[in-house]
Design an enzyme around this catalytic site. Structure first.
Site, short mmCIF file in Angstrom:
data_model
loop_
_atom_site.label_atom_id
_atom_site.label_comp_id
_atom_site.label_asym_id
_atom_site.label_seq_id
_atom_site.Cartn_x
_atom_site.Cartn_y
_atom_site.Cartn_z
N HIS A 225 1.04 -1.36 0.00
CA HIS A 225 0.15 0.10 0.07
C HIS A 225 0.93 1.20 0.28
CE1 HIS A 225 -3.51 -2.25 0.95
NE2 HIS A 225 -2.82 -3.19 1.48
N HIS B 114 0.40 3.30 8.53
CA HIS B 114 -0.74 4.10 9.08
C HIS B 114 -0.09 5.06 10.09
CE1 HIS B 114 -4.06 2.18 7.69
NE2 HIS B 114 -3.78 0.89 7.95
N HIS C 48 -8.81 -10.30 -2.34
CA HIS C 48 -9.06 -10.07 -0.74
C HIS C 48 -10.25 -11.09 -0.44
CE1 HIS C 48 -8.88 -7.74 2.87
NE2 HIS C 48 -10.07 -8.30 2.98
N HIS D 295 -2.88 -12.61 0.91
CA HIS D 295 -2.83 -12.94 2.67
C HIS D 295 -3.65 -13.90 3.06
CE1 HIS D 295 -6.32 -10.14 2.28
NE2 HIS D 295 -5.69 -9.03 2.18
N ASP E 217 1.94 -7.06 2.35
CA ASP E 217 0.65 -6.34 2.72
C ASP E 217 1.16 -5.13 3.48
OD1 ASP E 217 -1.64 -5.55 2.97
OD2 ASP E 217 -2.39 -7.30 4.16
N ARG F 150 -0.51 4.42 -0.66
CA ARG F 150 -1.06 5.46 -0.20
C ARG F 150 -1.39 6.66 -1.11
NH1 ARG F 150 -3.76 1.92 3.09
NH2 ARG F 150 -2.39 1.45 4.82
O1 DOR Z 1 -4.63 -4.95 7.38
C1 DOR Z 1 -4.88 -4.34 6.57
N1 DOR Z 1 -4.60 -3.14 5.87
N2 DOR Z 1 -5.45 -5.17 5.54
C2 DOR Z 1 -6.10 -4.60 4.26
O2 DOR Z 1 -6.37 -5.40 3.62
C3 DOR Z 1 -5.97 -3.42 4.02
C4 DOR Z 1 -4.81 -2.74 4.60
C5 DOR Z 1 -4.70 -1.30 4.51
O3 DOR Z 1 -4.79 -0.68 3.58
O4 DOR Z 1 -4.44 -0.38 5.65
#
Ligand code: DOR
Length: 404
Positions: free
Chosen positions: A65, A291, A183, A220, A287, A67
């Site tokens: 990701h 955040h 997913h 995953h 994955d 972002r």
């Molecule tokens: O834990 C996760 N975070 N699983 C996901 O499928 C999406 C991801 C996110 O984008 O933060």
């Protein structure tokens, strides 16, 4: 541009010198014969002394990701790509759950273009399975093109509740030679039983994929039942592949950390570890889901994984389970590269010089505060693993070197 890597350990044992020119491995010489300054070009090449290190084909992450757009407070393309190369990855596949959701080839090409211009790693940007994650419309997939920049489509972060819509999207993607990344989560069940939510949708998706002769990749995979169902389908000849994550291999539900799919009971972890060590897993993918601290405190699921994947996997699979390093390379490099439609990157003459150098003997304690990623959200902080990435080389250019 030329580069000479001296005295690098090889994954299958032994040592070699590797001479790279114009992004390609031109010569590999075993230690006995070595590459010395036998011609002017080699003597002018930049050099890396890789004594004590192991050289491997660089890793490719099918599940990152990044972002961008819309969530650059969590990660920027710069920090995401820097995290990738620090982890030994020279290619990543970015998920579509951005803001706005990436639902067009144009948008995907724009993001990938911006990321690739940084020159750190190859970025493949996914388009969503349904338009804007609406769960209904797949019309946006009509503009995909065979052999185009979009290699994968994905609804990552959620499942596609309507099976008919799911099937339509998968078939459209397949018609363009684009790989759907699944997913599998029946969200109507997630608040009741997260394992059942994963298993129910995995079983439905497998049924549809097999019945209609489609191809897809499961992301995953975290439960024994889902992994077993996928292995059984593969055995029957279904065109499916799957990935497991380092965190589902290394940690179980006793670790209090929110991620989706969740960390599972020990029996599930053990099963994933056993099938992976036996070489049955296609891909290990991170994955990587950065955040901010406040988003995490508010319950956002996910962890940053690019900078810890190799040491975690090397430790739990190769050191503790005795899996050959060459098998780990298949799961972290050869197989994901193939699924992403990338050229093979073997340690052989004429192959692309996408390489990683790692110290396989060093023990290292994870320190999230030193990550290149903006994300600090990792359950591995303070844990000690064996193996460290020391350098990453992409197309013959050193894109990361640990100069400590
Ligand atoms: O834990 C996760 N975070 N699983 C996901 O499928 C999406 C991801 C996110 O984008 O933060």
């Amino acid at each position: 541009m030329s580069l000479l890597i001296k005295n690098a350990g090889l994954p299958e044992g032994g040592q070699a010198d590797i001479y790279i020119e114009n992004g390609v491995i031109l010569h590999i010489r075993r230690a006995e014969s070595g590459i010395e300054d036998y011609d002017a070009r080699v003597s002018l090449a930049d050099r890396i002394d890789a004594s004590g290190l192991c050289v491997m084909p660089a890793f490719a992450d099918m599940h990152t990701h990044l972002r961008t757009p819309g969530q650059t407070h969590k990660e920027t393309l710069e920090t995401g790509c820097a995290a990738a190369v620090r982890g030994g990855y020279t290619a990543v596949c970015a998920m579509a759950n951005t803001d706005p959701v990436c639902s067009s080839s144009e948008q995907a090409q724009f993001i990938a273009g911006e990321a690739n211009a940084l020159g750190l790693c190859d970025v493949f940007q996914c388009v969503s399975l349904t338009d804007g994650f609406d769960g209904k419309s797949t019309r946006h997939l009509d503009s995909l093109s065979p052999g185009g920049a979009v290699r994968c489509v994905s609804e990552d972060g959620r499942g596609v509740a309507d099976g008919a819509v799911f099937l339509e999207a998968v078939r459209k993607a397949n018609a363009f030679g684009v790989l759907p990344l699944i997913h599998a989560e029946d969200a109507r069940f997630s608040h009741v039983d997260t394992a059942a939510a994963e298993d129910l949708e995995t079983l439905r998706d497998l049924y549809l994929i097999e019945k209609y002769g489609c191809a897809a990749h499961f992301c995953h995979v975290s439960t024994r039942a889902s992994a077993q169902a996928i292995l059984d389908a593969k055995q029957r000849g279904a065109a499916v592949t799957f990935e497991v994550t380092p965190h589902h291999l290394a940690l179980n539900e006793s670790v209090d950390f929110r991620v989706n799919p969740p960390l599972r009971p020990e029996a599930d972890r053990r099963f994933l570890l056993d099938i992976t060590a036996a070489g049955l897993t296609d891909v290990i993918a991170t994955d990587h889901a950065p955040h901010t601290e406040s988003d995490k405190r508010a319950g956002a699921p996910g962890l940053v994984g690019l900078e810890t994947a190799f040491p975690v996997c090397y430790t739990v699979l190769c050191v503790q389970m005795g899996m050959p390093l060459t098998a780990l390379i298949s799961m972290m490099s050869a197989n994901p590269r193939r699924l992403l439609g990338m050229p093979e990157a073997r340690l052989g003459e004429g192959f692309p010089a996408d390489l990683v150098l790692a110290d396989l003997n060093v023990r290292h304690t994870v320190g999230a505060s030193g990550f290149a990623s903006l994300g600090r959200n990792t359950p591995f902080d303070g844990m000690t693993y064996q193996g460290a990435v020391c350098a990453a080389i992409k197309g013959g250019n050193v894109v990361y070197i640990d100069d400590k």
